[in-house]
Design an enzyme around this catalytic site. Structure first.
Site, PDB file in Angstrom:
ATOM      1  N   THR A 184     -11.666  -7.111  10.407  1.00  0.00           N
ATOM      2  CA  THR A 184     -10.276  -7.544   9.798  1.00  0.00           C
ATOM      3  C   THR A 184      -9.015  -6.859  10.519  1.00  0.00           C
ATOM      4  OG1 THR A 184     -10.387  -5.807   8.185  1.00  0.00           O
ATOM      5  CG2 THR A 184     -11.272  -7.686   7.413  1.00  0.00           C
ATOM      6  N   LYS A 185      -9.198  -5.645  10.834  1.00  0.00           N
ATOM      7  CA  LYS A 185      -8.036  -5.195  11.625  1.00  0.00           C
ATOM      8  C   LYS A 185      -7.826  -5.743  12.937  1.00  0.00           C
ATOM      9  CE  LYS A 185      -6.693  -2.103   8.710  1.00  0.00           C
ATOM     10  NZ  LYS A 185      -5.247  -2.066   8.065  1.00  0.00           N
ATOM     11  N   GLY A 220       0.689  -1.051   0.000  1.00  0.00           N
ATOM     12  CA  GLY A 220       0.026  -0.041   0.080  1.00  0.00           C
ATOM     13  C   GLY A 220       0.908   1.021  -0.023  1.00  0.00           C
ATOM     14  N   TYR A 247     -14.579  -3.668   8.300  1.00  0.00           N
ATOM     15  CA  TYR A 247     -13.232  -3.354   8.615  1.00  0.00           C
ATOM     16  C   TYR A 247     -12.643  -3.536   9.952  1.00  0.00           C
ATOM     17  CZ  TYR A 247      -9.542   0.551   8.718  1.00  0.00           C
ATOM     18  OH  TYR A 247      -8.516   1.073   8.897  1.00  0.00           O
ATOM     19  N   SER A 248     -13.462  -3.223  10.919  1.00  0.00           N
ATOM     20  CA  SER A 248     -13.009  -3.541  12.431  1.00  0.00           C
ATOM     21  C   SER A 248     -12.755  -4.977  12.745  1.00  0.00           C
ATOM     22  CB  SER A 248     -14.170  -2.967  13.431  1.00  0.00           C
ATOM     23  OG  SER A 248     -14.674  -1.784  13.347  1.00  0.00           O
TER      24      SER A 248
END
Length: 247
Positions: A154-155, A9, A151-152
């Site tokens: 995965t993080k 990234g 998202y949460s």
């Protein structure tokens, strides 16, 4: 010879600043990004500033593509000693509106992509009995985030993965730490504000004891420290860059 560092990234946002900082530190950079043009610009900027860098286009969720990307890095720069996993996707959607395809895409990029790149880098690190793995997680993975179940989750997985890698490879001279930012001024944050998914700065700042958004350079500084030769006794740690928002 400088250590070889891979930043996923690395074409924009946090990854761009991290790559630039490591380049300034004398590391030889491989800037990995799905956007080949963006990665190329960052690599060119590092070289213009006296560093050594290459750009590699890769989808971190693609196992074969990741393997090929790391082979390219080894061929051009040498064995990988430092890995920073900054590649991720983010967005907002209420849980009952998240499709299975969307859920799987978040898992593939944010969590599986982190796993695949760590696994690819470990080959060189184990052989050298030295390595620095730094994952970019999120405050959302520590405390959750409204409208960001995908998202949460995965993080949070990235944080747990990093801790486990630290346990498994500490005896090999390899450290693994995670940096979970809170509100950092990046293009992604500005896009979400423009879309009405995040409030203006003055409201975000109220949730930050330091009273202001962080900068990508704040995150890059922590990564620089964790990648250093003398950071070898720090592993399995969650080092927040959040202005005191999470303690």
């Amino acid at each position: 010879m400088g250590r070889v560092a891979v930043v996923t990234g690395g074409g924009s946002g946090l990854g761009r600043s991290i790559a630039a900082r490591l380049g300034a530190d004398g590391k030889h950079l491989a800037v990995l990004d799905l956007n080949a043009e963006a990665a190329g610009k960052v690599a060119a900027e590092i070289e213009a500033n006296g560093g050594r860098a290459i750009a590699v286009a890769v989808d971190v969720s693609d196992e074969d593509a990741v393997a090929q990307a790391f082979e390219s890095v080894r061929a051009e720069l040498g064995p990988v000693g430092i890995l920073v996993t900054s590649a991720a996707i983010s967005g907002f959607s209420r849980l009952d509106k998240i499709t299975l395809d969307e859920w799987n895409r978040y898992l593939a990029v944010n969590l599986t992509g982190t796993f695949l790149t760590i696994r690819a880098a470990l080959t060189d690190m184990v052989a050298a009995q030295w390595g620095r793995i730094i994952t970019i997680s999120s405050a959302a993975g520590q405390k959750g985030a409204q409208g960001q179940a995908h998202y949460s989750a995965t993080k949070g997985g990235v944080i747990a993965l990093t801790k486990t890698v630290a346990l498994d490879y500490a005896s090999k001279g390899i450290t693994a730490n995670t940096v979970p930012p809170f509100a950092i001024e990046t293009p992604m944050l500005r896009e979400q504000q423009a879309a009405g998914k995040l409030p203006p700065d003055k409201y975000l700042n109220q949730a930050i004891p330091a009273g202001a958004l962080g900068s990508p350079e704040d995150v890059a500084a922590v990564c620089s420290f964790l990648a250093a030769e003398d950071a070898g006794y720090i592993t399995g740690q969650v080092i927040g860059v959040n202005g005191g928002a999470i303690t």
